[in-house]
Design a protein around this motif. Structure first.
Motif, PDB file in Angstrom:
ATOM      1  N   ASP A 129       0.061  17.918   5.720  1.00 41.04           N
ATOM      2  CA  ASP A 129       0.009  16.314   5.828  1.00 41.04           C
ATOM      3  C   ASP A 129       0.447  15.894   6.947  1.00 41.04           C
ATOM      4  O   ASP A 129       0.835  16.371   7.965  1.00 41.04           O
ATOM      5  CB  ASP A 129       0.660  16.020   4.430  1.00 41.04           C
ATOM      6  N   GLY A 130       0.611  14.470   6.745  1.00 43.15           N
ATOM      7  CA  GLY A 130       1.000  13.696   8.197  1.00 43.15           C
ATOM      8  C   GLY A 130       2.504  13.899   8.529  1.00 43.15           C
ATOM      9  O   GLY A 130       2.823  13.462   9.768  1.00 43.15           O
ATOM     10  N   ALA A 131       3.254  14.483   7.722  1.00 42.63           N
ATOM     11  CA  ALA A 131       4.475  14.773   7.973  1.00 42.63           C
ATOM     12  C   ALA A 131       4.842  16.186   8.370  1.00 42.63           C
ATOM     13  O   ALA A 131       6.120  16.509   8.859  1.00 42.63           O
ATOM     14  CB  ALA A 131       5.358  14.164   6.982  1.00 42.63           C
ATOM     15  N   GLY A 132       3.898  17.005   8.388  1.00 42.82           N
ATOM     16  CA  GLY A 132       3.872  18.382   8.888  1.00 42.82           C
ATOM     17  C   GLY A 132       4.338  19.266   7.779  1.00 42.82           C
ATOM     18  O   GLY A 132       4.553  20.591   7.937  1.00 42.82           O
ATOM     19  N   TYR A 133       4.274  18.911   6.538  1.00 47.18           N
ATOM     20  CA  TYR A 133       4.306  19.750   5.334  1.00 47.18           C
ATOM     21  C   TYR A 133       3.116  20.576   4.934  1.00 47.18           C
ATOM     22  O   TYR A 133       2.044  19.898   5.204  1.00 47.18           O
ATOM     23  CB  TYR A 133       4.780  19.133   4.256  1.00 47.18           C
ATOM     24  N   ARG A 134       3.266  21.851   4.766  1.00 48.98           N
ATOM     25  CA  ARG A 134       2.269  22.869   4.318  1.00 48.98           C
ATOM     26  C   ARG A 134       2.515  23.669   3.180  1.00 48.98           C
ATOM     27  O   ARG A 134       3.851  23.475   2.746  1.00 48.98           O
ATOM     28  CB  ARG A 134       2.150  24.178   5.919  1.00 48.98           C
ATOM     29  N   CYS A 135       1.556  24.337   2.700  1.00 53.63           N
ATOM     30  CA  CYS A 135       1.680  24.916   1.472  1.00 53.63           C
ATOM     31  C   CYS A 135       1.247  26.357   1.865  1.00 53.63           C
ATOM     32  O   CYS A 135      -0.036  26.287   2.428  1.00 53.63           O
ATOM     33  CB  CYS A 135       0.860  24.409   0.267  1.00 53.63           C
ATOM     34  N   PHE A 136       1.931  27.340   1.306  1.00 52.30           N
ATOM     35  CA  PHE A 136       1.117  28.770   1.382  1.00 52.30           C
ATOM     36  C   PHE A 136       1.710  29.543   0.219  1.00 52.30           C
ATOM     37  O   PHE A 136       2.724  29.289  -0.579  1.00 52.30           O
ATOM     38  CB  PHE A 136       1.436  29.401   2.723  1.00 52.30           C
ATOM     39  N   ALA A 193      18.371  24.712   1.237  1.00 51.43           N
ATOM     40  CA  ALA A 193      19.135  23.845   1.980  1.00 51.43           C
ATOM     41  C   ALA A 193      19.102  24.089   3.505  1.00 51.43           C
ATOM     42  O   ALA A 193      19.238  23.083   4.321  1.00 51.43           O
ATOM     43  CB  ALA A 193      20.515  23.481   1.790  1.00 51.43           C
ATOM     44  N   SER A 194      19.220  25.254   3.889  1.00 49.59           N
ATOM     45  CA  SER A 194      19.192  25.633   5.361  1.00 49.59           C
ATOM     46  C   SER A 194      17.914  25.162   6.028  1.00 49.59           C
ATOM     47  O   SER A 194      17.834  24.759   7.091  1.00 49.59           O
ATOM     48  CB  SER A 194      19.463  27.170   5.591  1.00 49.59           C
ATOM     49  N   ASP A 195      16.815  25.381   5.552  1.00 52.69           N
ATOM     50  CA  ASP A 195      15.400  25.360   6.187  1.00 52.69           C
ATOM     51  C   ASP A 195      14.385  24.254   5.416  1.00 52.69           C
ATOM     52  O   ASP A 195      13.288  24.050   5.800  1.00 52.69           O
ATOM     53  CB  ASP A 195      14.747  26.509   6.470  1.00 52.69           C
ATOM     54  N   GLY A 196      14.918  23.959   4.206  1.00 46.21           N
ATOM     55  CA  GLY A 196      13.990  22.911   3.481  1.00 46.21           C
ATOM     56  C   GLY A 196      12.980  23.666   2.910  1.00 46.21           C
ATOM     57  O   GLY A 196      11.919  22.705   2.336  1.00 46.21           O
ATOM     58  N   TYR A 197      12.886  24.967   2.605  1.00 49.46           N
ATOM     59  CA  TYR A 197      11.858  25.580   1.868  1.00 49.46           C
ATOM     60  C   TYR A 197      12.051  25.182   0.477  1.00 49.46           C
ATOM     61  O   TYR A 197      12.900  25.323  -0.317  1.00 49.46           O
ATOM     62  CB  TYR A 197      11.924  27.038   2.057  1.00 49.46           C
ATOM     63  N   ALA A 200       2.534  36.809 -10.331  1.00 42.69           N
ATOM     64  CA  ALA A 200       2.901  37.651  -9.180  1.00 42.69           C
ATOM     65  C   ALA A 200       2.759  36.706  -7.784  1.00 42.69           C
ATOM     66  O   ALA A 200       3.305  37.237  -6.921  1.00 42.69           O
ATOM     67  CB  ALA A 200       1.810  38.949  -9.016  1.00 42.69           C
ATOM     68  N   ARG A 201       2.085  35.768  -7.845  1.00 41.38           N
ATOM     69  CA  ARG A 201       1.969  34.904  -6.688  1.00 41.38           C
ATOM     70  C   ARG A 201       2.710  33.566  -6.504  1.00 41.38           C
ATOM     71  O   ARG A 201       2.579  32.809  -7.508  1.00 41.38           O
ATOM     72  CB  ARG A 201       0.548  34.412  -6.585  1.00 41.38           C
ATOM     73  N   SER A 202       3.697  33.486  -5.715  1.00 44.32           N
ATOM     74  CA  SER A 202       4.400  32.361  -5.342  1.00 44.32           C
ATOM     75  C   SER A 202       3.840  31.228  -4.593  1.00 44.32           C
ATOM     76  O   SER A 202       2.969  31.649  -3.696  1.00 44.32           O
ATOM     77  CB  SER A 202       6.153  32.755  -5.196  1.00 44.32           C
ATOM     78  N   ILE A 203       4.487  30.214  -4.787  1.00 45.24           N
ATOM     79  CA  ILE A 203       3.864  28.983  -3.835  1.00 45.24           C
ATOM     80  C   ILE A 203       5.109  28.366  -3.007  1.00 45.24           C
ATOM     81  O   ILE A 203       6.174  28.105  -3.811  1.00 45.24           O
ATOM     82  CB  ILE A 203       3.236  27.771  -4.606  1.00 45.24           C
ATOM     83  N   THR A 204       4.967  28.451  -1.639  1.00 40.40           N
ATOM     84  CA  THR A 204       6.135  27.745  -0.982  1.00 40.40           C
ATOM     85  C   THR A 204       5.617  26.632  -0.257  1.00 40.40           C
ATOM     86  O   THR A 204       4.454  26.501   0.237  1.00 40.40           O
ATOM     87  CB  THR A 204       6.222  28.806   0.126  1.00 40.40           C
ATOM     88  N   PHE A 205       6.409  25.337  -0.076  1.00 43.52           N
ATOM     89  CA  PHE A 205       6.113  24.158   0.501  1.00 43.52           C
ATOM     90  C   PHE A 205       7.308  23.943   1.671  1.00 43.52           C
ATOM     91  O   PHE A 205       8.229  24.354   1.411  1.00 43.52           O
ATOM     92  CB  PHE A 205       6.303  22.965  -0.438  1.00 43.52           C
ATOM     93  N   HIS A 206       6.545  23.856   2.991  1.00 45.23           N
ATOM     94  CA  HIS A 206       7.827  23.695   4.021  1.00 45.23           C
ATOM     95  C   HIS A 206       7.361  22.815   4.901  1.00 45.23           C
ATOM     96  O   HIS A 206       6.016  22.597   5.213  1.00 45.23           O
ATOM     97  CB  HIS A 206       7.936  25.237   4.466  1.00 45.23           C
ATOM     98  N   ASN A 207       8.100  21.967   5.719  1.00 42.12           N
ATOM     99  CA  ASN A 207       8.070  21.303   6.771  1.00 42.12           C
ATOM    100  C   ASN A 207       8.092  22.136   7.996  1.00 42.12           C
ATOM    101  O   ASN A 207       9.293  22.743   8.295  1.00 42.12           O
ATOM    102  CB  ASN A 207       8.487  20.041   6.993  1.00 42.12           C
ATOM    103  N   TYR A 208       6.828  22.344   8.777  1.00 46.87           N
ATOM    104  CA  TYR A 208       6.913  23.357   9.908  1.00 46.87           C
ATOM    105  C   TYR A 208       7.572  22.725  11.287  1.00 46.87           C
ATOM    106  O   TYR A 208       8.076  23.350  12.210  1.00 46.87           O
ATOM    107  CB  TYR A 208       5.712  23.751  10.394  1.00 46.87           C
TER     108      TYR A 208
END
Length: 423
Positions: A230-237, A366-370, A413-421
């Motif tokens: 998105d426009g703030a740099g967040y991704r999903c994988f 908290a350490s990386d916002g994951y 079995a599949r997790s979803i992660t959101f993170h600002n790179y």
């Protein structure tokens, strides 16, 4: 030592295409015999070994995009029972073919996938093309002619090559569909500047827009699709590395449509701000701001500029927290560790189907916002329900990411992660 190999060709795509057996007749064979570099033979013993002959039955030229038949001949040397070979650009002999008899021949097929010299290198079955090989390497080449082309392999980041993805080449709107190995190819191109575009729609969409290529300077372009952000740099994988996390502290969230603010002893970064509490809703989402009560469903256009904002939704739907279910939390802390919060919707049920139980959790690091989301007990119907919303929403402006259940259903079995790179 052997002469250096030219770097003009990429061996990767040739390896994909160059392992099949070809049985064309040898009547038109043109012998292009290249001897080993002086000194190699001397290392093998007092008598130089019989050279390996390389011939191209189709002649000294081949059309771009065609299959080239290549014959290796040990010329009666009984010590040669097979051949190791490579094509232009390969530093080592990575492919192999068995001789039809000791001292005999082997025929292989190589793919001519760009203009210029297709150079073949071959040694005996023990020659790996390394500094430790004592037997000679022999060379010959065929000239590839015709129109320029562009080809490569399309891969998903962390997931490898992917079939069935459309690659578009502009200008012209040319399209190619990747095959089972993720391979795509455009033929009969006019020299000039182009751009490549592709999008892979899955739970977390991946896309590549506007990769410039120049034909015929470039002819082999592998594509790695990064997650859409998105426009703030967040991704999903998605991944298979994280499991559902059960909580330990039962919260006062019972019945239908309940909300509770929960604090935690650290600051969690989310869209440029830090937070030390969340509002947890029994309907399968949490928010970093008070949403003014419980909400049974997300808006159809989530995430939207109209809100709700600052939301993490692992499974937003009309859920029931009855006596058999609960919402639980766990604060993970240790000396030198920034901390994490687990929110667990445990043994809950959809209001539309109160008999089917499942669980899911969100972990905030908290350490990386994951932000990690995982599930347990999902049925196929629960994993693909069209009433469920999964994703995150930012502070406004339509920022956020929605996970597309329709293209990639939720799985235990599949997790979803959101993170600002950018963090």
């Amino acid at each position: 030592m052997t002469s250096p190999l030219p770097a003009a060709w990429s061996h990767q795509s040739r390896r994909r295409r160059g392992t099949g057996l070809f049985t064309a007749g040898l009547a038109t064979a043109i012998a292009l015999v290249a001897v080993g570099v002086p000194g190699d033979a001397a290392q093998a013993g007092p008598k130089a070994p019989t050279p390996i002959t390389i011939t191209f039955p189709g002649g000294p030229t081949a059309d771009n995009g065609s299959t080239v038949s290549v014959v290796f001949d040990a010329n009666g040397n009984p010590n040669v029972t097979g051949f190791r070979y490579s094509v232009t650009g390969a530093a080592k002999l990575t492919m192999s073919a068995s001789a039809d008899a000791p001292g005999g021949t082997a025929t292989v097929a190589l793919f001519a996938d760009h203009l210029g010299a297709l150079r073949v290198h071959v040694g005996d079955q023990d020659n790996l093309g390394s500094a430790y090989s004592s037997s000679p390497i022999y060379h010959a080449e065929v000239q590839v002619v015709g129109d320029p082309s562009l080809s490569g392999t399309l891969s998903l980041v962390d997931h490898g090559p992917r079939a069935g993805v459309t690659v578009t080449l502009e200008p012209g709107g040319l399209t190619a569909l990747t095959d089972a190995d993720g391979y795509y190819r455009f033929d009969h191109l006019t020299p000039g500047a182009y751009t490549l575009h592709t999008r892979y729609e899955q739970g977390c969409d991946l896309a590549l827009d506007g990769l410039p290529v120049t034909i015929p300077v470039q002819f082999d372009q592998d594509l790695w699709l990064p997650p859409v952000q998105d426009g703030a740099g967040y991704r999903c994988f998605t991944s298979y590395y994280h499991d559902y996390e059960p909580g330990t502290t039962v919260r006062e969230l019972f019945g239908d449509d309940a909300v509770q603010e929960i604090g935690f002893p650290f600051d969690f970064p989310f869209y440029g701000q830090t937070y030390s509490s969340v509002w947890v809703d029994s309907n399968g989402y949490l928010s970093f701001t008070d949403q003014g009560g419980s909400h049974q469903a997300a808006p159809a256009d989530f995430p939207s500029a109209n809100g709700p904002h600052l939301v993490v939704a692992p499974y937003w739907d009309d859920l029931i927290i009855d006596p058999a279910a609960s919402v639980r939390t766990t604060v993970i802390s240790a000396p030198g560790y920034a901390g994490a919060l687990v929110v667990d919707w445990h043994n809950v049920a959809q209001a539309a189907d109160p008999t089917t139980r499942f669980s899911f959790s969100v972990t905030l690091y908290a350490s990386d916002g994951y932000i990690n989301v995982a599930y347990a007990g999902l049925t196929p119907a629960l994993g693909s329900s069209d009433t469920v919303t999964v994703g995150i929403a930012g502070p406004g402006g339509g920022l956020g990411i929605r996970y597309d259940i329709a293209t990639e259903p939720l799985l235990d079995a599949r997790s979803i992660t959101f993170h600002n790179y950018g963090l």
